[in-house]
Motif scaffolding. Sequence first.
Motif, PDB file in Angstrom:
ATOM      1  N   SER A  19       1.067  -1.251  -0.223  1.00 30.40           N
ATOM      2  CA  SER A  19       0.047   0.074   0.022  1.00 30.40           C
ATOM      3  C   SER A  19       0.963   1.222  -0.021  1.00 30.40           C
ATOM      4  CB  SER A  19      -0.941  -0.121   1.147  1.00 30.40           C
ATOM      5  OG  SER A  19      -1.679  -1.056   1.237  1.00 30.40           O
ATOM      6  N   GLY A  20       1.976   1.210   0.571  1.00 30.47           N
ATOM      7  CA  GLY A  20       2.859   2.438   0.504  1.00 30.47           C
ATOM      8  C   GLY A  20       4.285   2.147   1.281  1.00 30.47           C
ATOM      9  N   ILE A  21       5.038   3.141   0.923  1.00 32.96           N
ATOM     10  CA  ILE A  21       6.465   3.018   1.408  1.00 32.96           C
ATOM     11  C   ILE A  21       6.859   4.394   2.221  1.00 32.96           C
ATOM     12  CG2 ILE A  21       8.943   2.741   0.647  1.00 32.96           C
ATOM     13  CD1 ILE A  21       8.119   1.011  -1.220  1.00 32.96           C
ATOM     14  N   VAL A  22       7.654   4.201   3.124  1.00 35.37           N
ATOM     15  CA  VAL A  22       7.902   5.309   3.943  1.00 35.37           C
ATOM     16  C   VAL A  22       9.740   5.088   4.040  1.00 35.37           C
ATOM     17  CG1 VAL A  22       8.372   6.832   5.935  1.00 35.37           C
ATOM     18  CG2 VAL A  22       5.976   5.878   5.245  1.00 35.37           C
ATOM     19  N   TYR A  23      10.391   5.842   3.136  1.00 33.25           N
ATOM     20  CA  TYR A  23      11.845   5.586   2.893  1.00 33.25           C
ATOM     21  C   TYR A  23      12.502   6.933   3.420  1.00 33.25           C
ATOM     22  CZ  TYR A  23      16.012   4.229   0.617  1.00 33.25           C
ATOM     23  OH  TYR A  23      17.414   3.996   0.497  1.00 33.25           O
ATOM     24  N   SER A  24      13.444   6.985   4.229  1.00 33.13           N
ATOM     25  CA  SER A  24      14.517   8.190   4.466  1.00 33.13           C
ATOM     26  C   SER A  24      15.759   7.549   4.751  1.00 33.13           C
ATOM     27  CB  SER A  24      13.979   8.797   5.731  1.00 33.13           C
ATOM     28  OG  SER A  24      14.273   7.980   6.691  1.00 33.13           O
ATOM     29  N   ALA A  25      16.686   8.335   4.790  1.00 35.78           N
ATOM     30  CA  ALA A  25      18.056   7.862   5.154  1.00 35.78           C
ATOM     31  C   ALA A  25      18.248   7.209   6.423  1.00 35.78           C
ATOM     32  CB  ALA A  25      19.102   8.876   4.989  1.00 35.78           C
ATOM     33  N   ASN A  26      17.396   7.326   7.398  1.00 36.40           N
ATOM     34  CA  ASN A  26      17.592   7.013   8.882  1.00 36.40           C
ATOM     35  C   ASN A  26      16.573   5.842   8.969  1.00 36.40           C
ATOM     36  OD1 ASN A  26      19.348   8.990   9.372  1.00 36.40           O
ATOM     37  ND2 ASN A  26      17.469  10.304  10.030  1.00 36.40           N
ATOM     38  N   ASP A  27      15.512   5.684   8.205  1.00 36.61           N
ATOM     39  CA  ASP A  27      14.293   4.716   8.536  1.00 36.61           C
ATOM     40  C   ASP A  27      13.822   4.319   7.106  1.00 36.61           C
ATOM     41  OD1 ASP A  27      13.048   2.888  10.352  1.00 36.61           O
ATOM     42  OD2 ASP A  27      11.646   4.212  10.741  1.00 36.61           O
ATOM     43  N   ALA A  28      13.240   3.228   7.336  1.00 35.51           N
ATOM     44  CA  ALA A  28      12.254   2.681   6.278  1.00 35.51           C
ATOM     45  C   ALA A  28      11.330   1.695   6.471  1.00 35.51           C
ATOM     46  CB  ALA A  28      13.127   2.056   4.963  1.00 35.51           C
ATOM     47  N   TYR A  29      10.187   1.787   6.294  1.00 38.83           N
ATOM     48  CA  TYR A  29       9.083   0.748   6.356  1.00 38.83           C
ATOM     49  C   TYR A  29       8.076   0.635   5.366  1.00 38.83           C
ATOM     50  CZ  TYR A  29       6.463   4.562   8.745  1.00 38.83           C
ATOM     51  OH  TYR A  29       5.884   5.734   9.099  1.00 38.83           O
ATOM     52  N   ALA A  46       6.504 -14.411   4.599  1.00 40.02           N
ATOM     53  CA  ALA A  46       7.385 -13.807   3.612  1.00 40.02           C
ATOM     54  C   ALA A  46       8.125 -12.613   4.547  1.00 40.02           C
ATOM     55  CB  ALA A  46       6.569 -13.249   2.334  1.00 40.02           C
ATOM     56  N   LYS A  47       9.466 -12.768   4.483  1.00 39.50           N
ATOM     57  CA  LYS A  47      10.395 -12.060   5.118  1.00 39.50           C
ATOM     58  C   LYS A  47      10.884 -10.994   4.419  1.00 39.50           C
ATOM     59  CE  LYS A  47      14.790 -12.047   7.822  1.00 39.50           C
ATOM     60  NZ  LYS A  47      15.699 -12.866   8.261  1.00 39.50           N
ATOM     61  N   LEU A  48      10.673  -9.750   4.963  1.00 39.03           N
ATOM     62  CA  LEU A  48      10.919  -8.417   4.156  1.00 39.03           C
ATOM     63  C   LEU A  48      12.645  -8.098   4.315  1.00 39.03           C
ATOM     64  CD1 LEU A  48      10.115  -5.900   2.679  1.00 39.03           C
ATOM     65  CD2 LEU A  48       9.895  -4.756   4.891  1.00 39.03           C
ATOM     66  N   LEU A  49      13.156  -8.276   2.994  1.00 43.59           N
ATOM     67  CA  LEU A  49      14.462  -8.011   2.846  1.00 43.59           C
ATOM     68  C   LEU A  49      14.963  -6.627   2.646  1.00 43.59           C
ATOM     69  CD1 LEU A  49      15.343 -11.259   0.730  1.00 43.59           C
ATOM     70  CD2 LEU A  49      15.403 -11.160   3.047  1.00 43.59           C
ATOM     71  N   THR A  50      14.199  -6.123   1.858  1.00 46.23           N
ATOM     72  CA  THR A  50      14.946  -4.588   1.187  1.00 46.23           C
ATOM     73  C   THR A  50      13.804  -3.794   0.989  1.00 46.23           C
ATOM     74  OG1 THR A  50      16.719  -5.798   0.387  1.00 46.23           O
ATOM     75  CG2 THR A  50      16.321  -3.350  -0.609  1.00 46.23           C
ATOM     76  N   ILE A  51      13.988  -2.492   1.302  1.00 50.18           N
ATOM     77  CA  ILE A  51      12.949  -1.544   0.965  1.00 50.18           C
ATOM     78  C   ILE A  51      13.917  -0.446   0.314  1.00 50.18           C
ATOM     79  CG2 ILE A  51      11.420   0.311   1.777  1.00 50.18           C
ATOM     80  CD1 ILE A  51      11.092  -1.297   4.311  1.00 50.18           C
ATOM     81  N   THR A  52      13.337  -0.149  -0.872  1.00 49.17           N
ATOM     82  CA  THR A  52      13.696   1.289  -1.602  1.00 49.17           C
ATOM     83  C   THR A  52      12.678   2.191  -1.845  1.00 49.17           C
ATOM     84  OG1 THR A  52      13.227   0.510  -3.863  1.00 49.17           O
ATOM     85  CG2 THR A  52      15.188  -0.335  -3.145  1.00 49.17           C
ATOM     86  N   GLN A  53      13.146   3.118  -2.552  1.00 49.29           N
ATOM     87  CA  GLN A  53      11.949   4.309  -2.570  1.00 49.29           C
ATOM     88  C   GLN A  53      10.841   3.874  -3.398  1.00 49.29           C
ATOM     89  OE1 GLN A  53      14.228   7.297  -4.431  1.00 49.29           O
ATOM     90  NE2 GLN A  53      15.041   8.322  -2.493  1.00 49.29           N
ATOM     91  N   ASN A  54      10.619   2.903  -4.211  1.00 52.14           N
ATOM     92  CA  ASN A  54       9.590   2.427  -4.955  1.00 52.14           C
ATOM     93  C   ASN A  54       9.079   1.026  -5.059  1.00 52.14           C
ATOM     94  OD1 ASN A  54      11.664   1.632  -6.742  1.00 52.14           O
ATOM     95  ND2 ASN A  54      11.183   2.764  -8.418  1.00 52.14           N
ATOM     96  N   GLN A  55      10.077  -0.022  -4.432  1.00 54.78           N
ATOM     97  CA  GLN A  55       9.821  -1.172  -4.316  1.00 54.78           C
ATOM     98  C   GLN A  55      10.385  -2.122  -2.973  1.00 54.78           C
ATOM     99  OE1 GLN A  55      11.902  -3.364  -7.403  1.00 54.78           O
ATOM    100  NE2 GLN A  55      13.705  -3.291  -6.340  1.00 54.78           N
ATOM    101  N   VAL A  56       9.967  -3.098  -2.559  1.00 56.34           N
ATOM    102  CA  VAL A  56      10.357  -3.951  -1.661  1.00 56.34           C
ATOM    103  C   VAL A  56      10.692  -5.417  -1.938  1.00 56.34           C
ATOM    104  CG1 VAL A  56       8.890  -2.614  -0.021  1.00 56.34           C
ATOM    105  CG2 VAL A  56       7.995  -4.661  -0.729  1.00 56.34           C
ATOM    106  N   ILE A  57      11.457  -5.973  -1.325  1.00 55.56           N
ATOM    107  CA  ILE A  57      12.056  -7.124  -1.659  1.00 55.56           C
ATOM    108  C   ILE A  57      11.584  -8.138  -0.502  1.00 55.56           C
ATOM    109  CG2 ILE A  57      13.689  -8.852  -2.803  1.00 55.56           C
ATOM    110  CD1 ILE A  57      14.996  -6.384  -4.223  1.00 55.56           C
ATOM    111  N   LEU A  58      11.111  -9.424  -0.789  1.00 55.10           N
ATOM    112  CA  LEU A  58      10.729 -10.254   0.292  1.00 55.10           C
ATOM    113  C   LEU A  58      11.089 -11.780  -0.059  1.00 55.10           C
ATOM    114  CD1 LEU A  58       7.752  -8.635  -0.276  1.00 55.10           C
ATOM    115  CD2 LEU A  58       7.430  -9.202   2.049  1.00 55.10           C
TER     116      LEU A  58
END
Length: 70
Positions: A19-29, A46-58
């Motif tokens: 539904s959405g991503i919150v991404y900053s240099a200090n925190d991401a969820y 499914a384990k969340l591995l990586t969050i970027t500004q426009n995608q997540v990888i599980l």
Amino acid sequence: PLFQPAPSPFAQPPLLTLSGIVYSANDAYCIINNKIVKPGESVQEAKLLTITQNQVILDFKGQKIKLFVS
């Protein structure tokens, strides 16, 4: 029955909706299936591995799943 189909080598991944991503240099969820998830946490096995500004990888049982913000 005489014939049984072979089991699939990969488990069927769960239905996951990003539904959405919150991404900053200090925190991401992100929000997946209406749940706030941070890297290292899991949603529907499914384990969340990586969050970027426009995608997540599980990771789901060895399968990589990419979700994009639509």
